[in-house]
Scaffold this motif. Structure first.
Motif: not given
Length: 283
Positions: A157-163, A255-269
């Motif tokens: 997800a991080f390498e594929g810019r899905k975050t 400061c990093s204040v926000y992160l969003a990514f697909p959850a491992p397993g079900n892909g839910e954001l």
């Protein structure tokens, strides 16, 4: 032989010896110092083609193995503020990494890294694997994985810019006219995109709080893009100087204040916001 910096590579030749007994015999270090050093990650063991950190003081070594010591008392004396748990999702966790804490260690130690801190403090204990990084001087949200499958999914997800990642920075200068301002200046010959919005400006200090969302992940991207805009980050010793309007005593205000990514397993954001009390603030 000085205790300050030691680099030792020793071929194990006999049975029934431990790293502690060997290293006390061939270095000026006491058994207590060696045990402390082992816990801080500067003792390594090579068995066949595999080399890994050795922490168990009572482990019996075997002939054919090679023992390595990378001892630097300045490095081993370093201390950092503790990280803080934001969310424990079981197969991964999200943490606040303070200024000065490393994302990963070196052969000389790993005791000031986020992964080692999590290994020692998270309950129940789990493996801790890195899936992305924050610079030592950058504070904020970071993800630690605890299973091989979640590591694969999160790394992808991080390498594929899905975050999605947003940062706050305190900069020198007036950024009040910037709202959703796109910076697309190449960095090291590679495409780099940052979107900058001013959140606040203080005329008396001539400093601004900006939010930056990065669409790419180039080295020091935010620091370099803001410096190019003549809005250097307070405390940035690489791309700024105290003449820009900050004091030598100030740390990097990023400061990093926000992160969003697909959850491992079900892909839910999954979305994570840094608690405001841990954020940086215009004084």
């Amino acid at each position: 032989m000085s205790e300050n910096i030691l680099e030792i590579h020793h071929n194990v030749e006999t049975d029934a010896d431990t790293a502690v007994s060997i290293l006390t015999a061939i270095t000026p270090l006491s058994a207590g110092k060696i045990k402390q050093a082992m816990q801080k990650g500067c003792v390594w063991l090579t068995s066949g083609s595999k080399t890994s950190r050795l922490r168990r003081a009572n482990r019996i070594l075997a002939p054919g193995q090679q023992l390595h010591l990378y001892y630097n008392d300045v490095v081993l004396a370093q201390q950092v503020e503790p990280a803080r748990l934001v969310t424990d999702a079981g197969d991964y966790s999200v943490w606040y990494k303070p200024f000065g804490m490393l994302s990963q260690g070196s052969k000389w130690s790993d005791h000031t890294t986020i992964t080692r801190f999590v290994e020692q403090t998270l309950d129940p204990q789990r493996p801790c694997l890195l899936v992305h990084r924050l610079d030592r001087a950058t504070s904020g949200l970071i993800v630690v994985s605890h299973t091989k499958s979640s590591t694969r999914a999160l790394t992808s997800a991080f390498e594929g810019r899905k975050t999605r990642k947003r940062y706050h920075a305190i900069v020198c200068g007036n950024a009040s006219e910037l709202t959703g301002f796109n910076v697309e200046n190449e960095l090291d010959g590679r495409h780099a995109v940052s979107v900058i919005t001013c959140l606040d400006y203080q005329p008396d200090t001539n400093r601004s709080m900006v939010e930056v969302e990065i669409k790419t992940g180039r080295k020091h991207q935010i620091r370099r893009h803001l410096s190019q805009l003549k809005l250097p980050i307070v405390g940035d010793r690489l791309y700024s100087a105290t003449d820009d309007g900050w004091d030598e005593s100030e740390n990097l205000q990023l400061c990093s204040v926000y992160l969003a990514f697909p959850a491992p397993g079900n892909g839910e954001l999954k979305e994570f916001h840094l608690p405001p009390t841990l954020d940086i603030h215009l004084s």
